[in-house]
Write a protein that holds these residues in place. Structure first.
Motif, PDB file in Angstrom:
ATOM      1  N   GLY A   1       0.824  -1.202   0.000  1.00 51.21           N
ATOM      2  CA  GLY A   1       0.000   0.000   0.000  1.00 51.21           C
ATOM      3  C   GLY A   1       0.858   1.251   0.000  1.00 51.21           C
ATOM      4  O   GLY A   1       0.619   2.182  -0.772  1.00 51.21           O
ATOM      5  N   GLY A   2       1.893   1.246   0.852  1.00 53.77           N
ATOM      6  CA  GLY A   2       2.790   2.392   0.905  1.00 53.77           C
ATOM      7  C   GLY A   2       3.484   2.627  -0.420  1.00 53.77           C
ATOM      8  O   GLY A   2       3.607   3.746  -0.901  1.00 53.77           O
ATOM      9  N   ARG A   3       3.884   1.511  -1.023  1.00 53.77           N
ATOM     10  CA  ARG A   3       4.531   1.580  -2.331  1.00 53.77           C
ATOM     11  C   ARG A   3       3.627   2.243  -3.355  1.00 53.77           C
ATOM     12  O   ARG A   3       4.055   3.068  -4.159  1.00 53.77           O
ATOM     13  N   GLU A   4       2.338   1.838  -3.321  1.00 55.21           N
ATOM     14  CA  GLU A   4       1.401   2.382  -4.296  1.00 55.21           C
ATOM     15  C   GLU A   4       1.245   3.887  -4.130  1.00 55.21           C
ATOM     16  O   GLU A   4       1.143   4.623  -5.106  1.00 55.21           O
ATOM     17  N   VAL A   5       1.224   4.327  -2.840  1.00 55.91           N
ATOM     18  CA  VAL A   5       1.103   5.758  -2.601  1.00 55.91           C
ATOM     19  C   VAL A   5       2.298   6.483  -3.210  1.00 55.91           C
ATOM     20  O   VAL A   5       2.156   7.478  -3.933  1.00 55.91           O
ATOM     21  N   VAL A   6       3.500   5.919  -2.940  1.00 59.54           N
ATOM     22  CA  VAL A   6       4.712   6.574  -3.440  1.00 59.54           C
ATOM     23  C   VAL A   6       4.712   6.611  -4.974  1.00 59.54           C
ATOM     24  O   VAL A   6       4.990   7.635  -5.592  1.00 59.54           O
ATOM     25  N   THR A   7       4.346   5.468  -5.573  1.00 59.36           N
ATOM     26  CA  THR A   7       4.298   5.418  -7.040  1.00 59.36           C
ATOM     27  C   THR A   7       3.324   6.455  -7.589  1.00 59.36           C
ATOM     28  O   THR A   7       3.619   7.172  -8.551  1.00 59.36           O
ATOM     29  N   PHE A   8       2.161   6.513  -6.936  1.00 59.02           N
ATOM     30  CA  PHE A   8       1.128   7.441  -7.413  1.00 59.02           C
ATOM     31  C   PHE A   8       1.621   8.879  -7.332  1.00 59.02           C
ATOM     32  O   PHE A   8       1.454   9.665  -8.269  1.00 59.02           O
ATOM     33  N   VAL A   9       2.252   9.212  -6.200  1.00 54.75           N
ATOM     34  CA  VAL A   9       2.759  10.580  -6.049  1.00 54.75           C
ATOM     35  C   VAL A   9       3.812  10.865  -7.116  1.00 54.75           C
ATOM     36  O   VAL A   9       3.839  11.946  -7.720  1.00 54.75           O
ATOM     37  N   GLY A  10       4.654   9.845  -7.387  1.00 49.10           N
ATOM     38  CA  GLY A  10       5.661  10.020  -8.424  1.00 49.10           C
ATOM     39  C   GLY A  10       5.037  10.300  -9.783  1.00 49.10           C
ATOM     40  O   GLY A  10       5.408  11.238 -10.485  1.00 49.10           O
ATOM     41  N   ARG A  11       4.039   9.492 -10.132  1.00 50.85           N
ATOM     42  CA  ARG A  11       3.361   9.675 -11.415  1.00 50.85           C
ATOM     43  C   ARG A  11       2.717  11.054 -11.491  1.00 50.85           C
ATOM     44  O   ARG A  11       2.752  11.723 -12.520  1.00 50.85           O
ATOM     45  N   LEU A  12       2.111  11.432 -10.343  1.00 42.12           N
ATOM     46  CA  LEU A  12       1.431  12.729 -10.309  1.00 42.12           C
ATOM     47  C   LEU A  12       2.436  13.857 -10.520  1.00 42.12           C
ATOM     48  O   LEU A  12       2.159  14.837 -11.231  1.00 42.12           O
ATOM     49  N   THR A  13       3.631  13.682  -9.919  1.00 39.92           N
ATOM     50  CA  THR A  13       4.664  14.694 -10.109  1.00 39.92           C
ATOM     51  C   THR A  13       5.039  14.808 -11.581  1.00 39.92           C
ATOM     52  O   THR A  13       5.198  15.913 -12.114  1.00 39.92           O
ATOM     53  N   GLN A  14       5.151  13.653 -12.231  1.00 38.75           N
ATOM     54  CA  GLN A  14       5.431  13.677 -13.669  1.00 38.75           C
ATOM     55  C   GLN A  14       4.338  14.423 -14.419  1.00 38.75           C
ATOM     56  O   GLN A  14       4.613  15.222 -15.320  1.00 38.75           O
TER      57      GLN A  14
END
Ligand code: ATP
Ligand code: MG
Lengths: 262, 360
Positions: free
Chosen positions: B113-126
């Motif tokens: 779950g934590g990983r998904e949050v981090v990935t999502f934030v990364g994608r959003l930053t992109q």
């Protein structure tokens, strides 16, 4: 780019030894077949055997657990994002539930891809969108929202959206489910017209025998019990000559085993 | 062994239990199970369910069942129920794991779950990067709708809540301050508390419940309905098209809502101060203005931007994670509110310590 295999000269889409799995649950393995350019290709099989899943794998919404999918001999599975986008732009997809964007009217649904990928003016886009909707018998419903129309109409609007950019590969998931016999017949005509006039390659998931025999140039049959494809070829031949009894039963709509003709 | 079926079998009425018959099957081990349906009256699914369970029990003990005496309708329906073998190998009907296994699985899920949050934030930053370079694609009308929805449309509830928070703060403070005859400091108390903390916090919590849940439900419904897949296969990134306008709207509107909440809270304190504590209008005004300087507004504003981002991220993420059916949409909305509020409170604590260290 990826290597161009010799065998797939005429193959628009090649599915190579694909395994589909959700987590640990393997749905199908060893799927291998080619979809030829300008063919109508039908995916058949019992309910819940993985037809929609296969479609979703072919358009890259799920990654195969093993194997690979190629378009024109180039790997789609291992393509980089830009190349993928480029391929996706040439595809049109009709989802099993229509999947119209619910916050937009039908015309806006069809217009969105046009606005994204063409340089047409707003008025021209609207005209094209209305034309596409008219093609599927939805003239006069341009400004309705998806929630205001029936299930069958939603299906047809989804079809109009899939055809918006005149894609040369179309994927239809049960296009005639929920349609009356006449609309369903018109839809078959439309699919054949797309193939013959635009040279489109069409992959169709359908249960409807009448339309299978009318439109299919080629087909696969997925079997849930063995988790494999158990037949391949034109349904008209399969119904007579397929060694698998299940397939003949499916194609003749019989609950009892059918004799294999000599 | 013969089972005699008699009377009416209705789903609404009471029907005999299978267990006594099953017990007898085990005890006597007959070769075959036969039925006598002579006295059978009207019947419905309750009879079928009974027979089905009985046949299963018999099959377990390798007793053959002879359906001969049953009405034809019953036999036909039973046959139909067994026509399609039940599915095996699916993970739909999983066994329950032991405690240790479940703890381990929960830990893995938490990490994932934590990983998904981090990935999502990364994608959003992109996606924000694409926005800055002018390559992000979403519809202007969408942004306008969300700005309206996260701004003006939220005003009534923000008004009510922050006004009442001001009133409550003033009451609680007044009771204490009265003991020292220092009622006038209620203005300082309410003003500083609202501006530095409560305005941002209250606005954020309201928006987590209101807009975070709405975002999760909207995106969840779109996911379940394959609308998001339809965007993806059109080559339109859902993150740009759906998430970005929602994120922008919240991040832009949250500081404004925060300022608005600050003011309304101070008004609440003022109403209590003037009506109950007997402070005059001008006294209260002067006291408030002296207590708060502009630097005091900074922490609240900074926090509210972050809170807006948190609410948007969790709302959209939970929506995009939705799988399956419409019940998943409800779960997504709940989960968006819970994780939104938890993250807001945690972030608030971190910020407060940070601001203290920095001396802001
Ligand atoms: N996202 C998913 N996660 C887990 N299992 C799934 C998922 N999607 C589908 N399945 C499983 O895969 C199987 C095949 O589903 P699929 O939708 O591909 O069937 P189908 O052949 O299209 O059926 P139908 O003819 O009813 O549309 C189903 O048994 C389903 O439980
Ligand atoms: Mg399906």
């Amino acid at each position: 780019m990826a290597t161009r295999s010799e065998a797939s000269g005429n193959a628009r889409i090649s599915v190579r030894d694909v395994t589909m799995a959700y987590g640990d649950f393997v749905l199908m393995r060893g799927l291998t077949f080619d979809v030829k350019r300008g063919n109508v290709f039908v995916i058949m099989g019992g309910s819940g055997c993985g037809k929609s899943s296969l479609l979703r794998h072919m358009i890259g919404l799920h990654e195969p657990a093993a194997g690979e999918i190629l378009y024109d001999g180039d790997s789609f599975t291992h393509a980089d994002p830009e190349h993928r986008d480029e391929l996706l732009r040439r595809m049109g997809v009709l989802y099993q539930q229509g999947a119209l964007w619910s916050s937009m009217t039908l015309a806006e649904n069809v217009a969105l891809p046009l606005g994204e990928y063409t340089k047409l003016s707003a008025r021209e886009i609207r005209e094209v969108a209305c034309l596409k909707l008219a093609l599927v018998g939805l003239k006069g419903f341009e400004d309705y929202y998806p929630s205001q129309i029936s299930g069958g109409m939603r299906k047809r609007a989804g079809l109009a959206r899939a055809m918006a950019l005149d894609p040369d590969i179309l994927f239809f998931d049960e296009p005639s489910a929920g349609l009356d016999p006449i609309s369903s017949r018109l839809l078959d005509d439309l699919i054949l017209a797309l193939r013959d006039s635009l040279g489109a390659t069409v992959v169709v998931v359908t249960h409807e025998l009448a339309s299978i025999f009318t439109i299919a140039d080629d087909s696969v049959f997925l079997d849930a019990d063995t988790r494999r494809m158990i037949a391949r070829g034109n349904p008209k031949d399969l119904v007579e000559h397929c060694p698998e009894e299940k397939v003949r039963r499916f194609l003749t709509r019989s609950a009892e085993p059918v004799e294999q003709p000599a | 062994m013969v089972v005699r079926l008699a009377g009416a079998w209705r789903l609404g009425g009471t029907t005999p239990a299978v267990d006594p018959v099953a017990e007898q099957l085990r005890g006597t081990r007959p070769r075959a199970l036969r039925f006598d349906a002579g006295g059978l009256g009207a019947w419905d699914t309750s009879l079928l369910a009974f027979l089905d369970r009985l046949e299963n029990a018999a099959a377990e003990r390798e007793v053959t069942v002879e359906r001969g005496a049953l009405p034809e309708g019953v036999t036909r329906l039973l046959d139909l129920a067994h026509a399609v073998p039940s599915r095996t190998g699916s993970d739909g009907a999983k066994k329950r794991d032991g405690l240790l296994a479940r703890t381990g699985l929960a830990a893995i899920a938490l990490l994932a779950g934590g990983r998904e949050v981090v990935t999502f934030v990364g994608r959003l930053t992109q996606a924000i990067g694409r926005l800055v370079t002018g390559r992000a694609r979403f519809r202007g009308v969408d942004l306008a709708v969300f700005l309206q929805d996260t701004g003006a449309a939220a005003l009534p509830i923000v008004t009510l809540i922050s006004f009442l928070v001001g009133v409550i703060l003033a009451f609680v403070g007044a009771v204490q301050l009265k003991q020292f005859g220092a009622q006038i400091y209620v203005a300082d108390l309410v003003g500083l508390a609202m501006v530095r903390q409560m305005g941002a916090l209250m606005a954020a919590i309201i928006m987590a419940g209101r807009t975070g849940a709405a975002f999760a439900a909207q995106l969840g419904a779109m996911k379940v309905n394959e609308e998001i897949d339809a965007l993806t296969t059109m080559g339109i990134p859902p993150l740009d098209f759906l998430v970005l306008p929602r994120f922008l709207a919240l991040v832009l509107m949250m500081p404004l809502l925060c300022i608005y909440a600050d003011v309304l809270g101070i008004v609440g304190g003022f109403v209590v101060g003037t009506s109950i504590l007997g402070i005059s209008l001008s006294q209260y005004w002067n006291q408030t203005v002296n207590a708060i300087d502009l630097m005091d507004c900074l922490p609240g504003l900074i926090m509210s931007v972050f809170f807006g981002a948190l609410v948007a991220v969790f709302g959209c993420l939970r929506g995009m994670q939705c799988e399956g059916s419409s019940s998943a949409v409800g779960d997504a909305a709940t989960s968006a509110v819970v994780s939104g509020i938890v993250s807001i409170i945690v972030a608030d604590a971190v910020f407060t310590v940070l601001f203290d260290i920095l001396g802001i």
